[in-house]
Scaffold this motif. Structure first.
Motif, PDB file in Angstrom:
ATOM      1  N   THR A 174     -26.621  31.246  -7.138  1.00 37.18           N
ATOM      2  CA  THR A 174     -27.709  31.246  -7.946  1.00 37.18           C
ATOM      3  C   THR A 174     -27.173  29.872  -8.831  1.00 37.18           C
TER       4      THR A 174
ATOM      5  N   SER B 213     -29.813  27.109  -9.574  1.00 37.33           N
ATOM      6  CA  SER B 213     -30.175  26.674 -10.901  1.00 37.33           C
ATOM      7  C   SER B 213     -30.249  25.484 -11.135  1.00 37.33           C
TER       8      SER B 213
ATOM      9  N   ARG C 151     -32.991  23.577  -9.561  1.00 30.97           N
ATOM     10  CA  ARG C 151     -35.191  24.017 -11.036  1.00 30.97           C
ATOM     11  C   ARG C 151     -34.673  23.226 -11.857  1.00 30.97           C
TER      12      ARG C 151
ATOM     13  N   GLU D 179     -36.396  28.253 -15.914  1.00 32.60           N
ATOM     14  CA  GLU D 179     -35.131  28.842 -15.199  1.00 32.60           C
ATOM     15  C   GLU D 179     -35.898  30.395 -15.400  1.00 32.60           C
TER      16      GLU D 179
ATOM     17  N   ALA E 255     -31.630  35.568 -13.249  1.00 30.96           N
ATOM     18  CA  ALA E 255     -30.857  34.376 -12.255  1.00 30.96           C
ATOM     19  C   ALA E 255     -31.834  35.076 -10.513  1.00 30.96           C
TER      20      ALA E 255
END
Length: 355
Positions: A284, A288, A291, A298, A302
């Motif tokens: 994750t 992240s 992203r 977000e 997650a």
């Protein structure tokens, strides 16, 4: 991107994979670790030389069963083996009463839905958005079936809310953990059934799936796919109808794809030896960072899977042109970050997309 902190165990496990650079498709199919490749090749060589080892095949099945149980926090006696999640879901469907009300998320993976749609006996399937699934459980609902992580979007379900709503209405729960086990901690004991195919995030050969069953479900579910391997002693259960079925979840076993389990056992052992929270943080954390690079918000929970609108497939084409293996589902581009990926994969994907 700045380097993320990795535990020594994660770093050691990453070295067990020969590939992984530019591969962002664990949500489609995982990559075999070195030990899996070696085990499958050794078995093929032995078989080609006229020395197939049937005892070793059985041992690989039982080893895999126990390892999967440890991954999801239950004993091996609660785990049945098979080859396809849809077969496991169809077995669960056989436990439902005529006219049962089954609730599934909108856009759910077909293997979780079709066994109930085509179960007959007046069983009705209705849908609700994943975010509203818990609120859509109602008195009379017999079963809530859902993927813990949605294949098309990567969205992680609020499993606790769904389980609580189902319990309030005395409904059974079926969780497909295929897109979860291997990066997201899963406790199978909170569900009546968990189905999981191991060829994605668990990096096993295709043909290895698992079904966990609660005592409540096992008591009312007929072993409709019973064959010789559902016998208490499979090797004395090969002929006739007077077979004593296994007293535990093995009664729901489907005859195993032997070579697939030979490869699955070392892959499952690799993941069972890792701390689930570290796997989750690694996957994750990379997702992240990706992203943020794309400017995406977000998610509420997650996820290791990142998807974004790509109706014409242009974004996927840009990734492919840069040598990156990704995927597209339901008009969205989709990438996944797993144990064999690192910060360089994030940077390469962002560069391919012009970020």
């Amino acid at each position: 991107m700045p380097a993320l902190a990795h535990s020594p165990a994660i770093d050691a496990a990453r070295r067990e994979f020969a590939g992984g650079r530019d591969y962002l498709a664990a949500c489609t199919v995982g990559l075999p670790p070195r030990a899996t490749r070696e085990a499958v090749l050794a078995d093929l060589d032995a078989s080609a030389s006229g020395r197939p080892d049937l005892a070793a095949y059985g041992a690989a099945v039982e080893r895999s069963r126990g390892l999967f149980g440890s991954l999801v926090g239950i004993g091996a006696e609660r785990v049945a083996i098979g080859s396809q999640t849809s077969v496991a879901a169809a077995t669960v469907a056989s436990a439902l009463p005529d006219g049962a009300d089954v609730l599934v998320p909108e856009g759910e993976f077909s293997s979780v839905v079709l066994p109930f749609v085509h179960a007959g006996r007046g069983i009705r399937v209705r849908t609700a958005p994943l975010r509203d699934l818990a609120e859509s459980v109602r008195p009379g609902t017999a079963l809530v079936a859902f993927s813990l992580v949605q294949s098309a979007t990567g969205e992680v379900a609020d499993a606790a809310a769904v389980v609580a709503a189902a319990a309030a209405c005395d409904a059974l729960t079926l969780c497909d953990a295929t897109q979860a086990v291997g990066w997201l901690p899963v406790e199978a004991s909170v569900f009546d059934a968990v189905v999981c195919h191991a060829y994605k995030w668990l990096c096993a050969p295709r043909g290895v799936s698992f079904l966990t069953v609660s005592e409540r479900l096992a008591a009312q579910m007929p072993p409709i796919h019973a064959g010789w391997y559902a016998g208490d002693d499979p090797w004395t259960s090969c002929y006739g109808g007077e077979v004593r079925l296994a007293p535990d979840a093995r009664r729901f076993d489907v005859s195993p794809a032997w070579q697939a389990f030979v490869g699955a056992a070392p892959a499952l052992e690799l993941f069972a030896g890792l701390e689930p929270s570290e796997l989750h943080a690694h996957a994750t954390g990379l997702a992240s960072a990706f992203r943020r690079g794309l400017g995406l918000a977000e998610p509420e929970r997650a996820s290791a899977i990142v998807t974004w609108d790509d109706p014409e497939g242009c974004e996927l084409a840009r990734l492919t042109a840069a040598g990156i293996t990704a995927s597209g589902r339901s008009g969205r581009a989709r990438v996944a970050f797993h144990i064999f990926n690192d910060e360089d994969d994030v940077d390469l994907a962002l560069a391919a997309l012009g970020h």
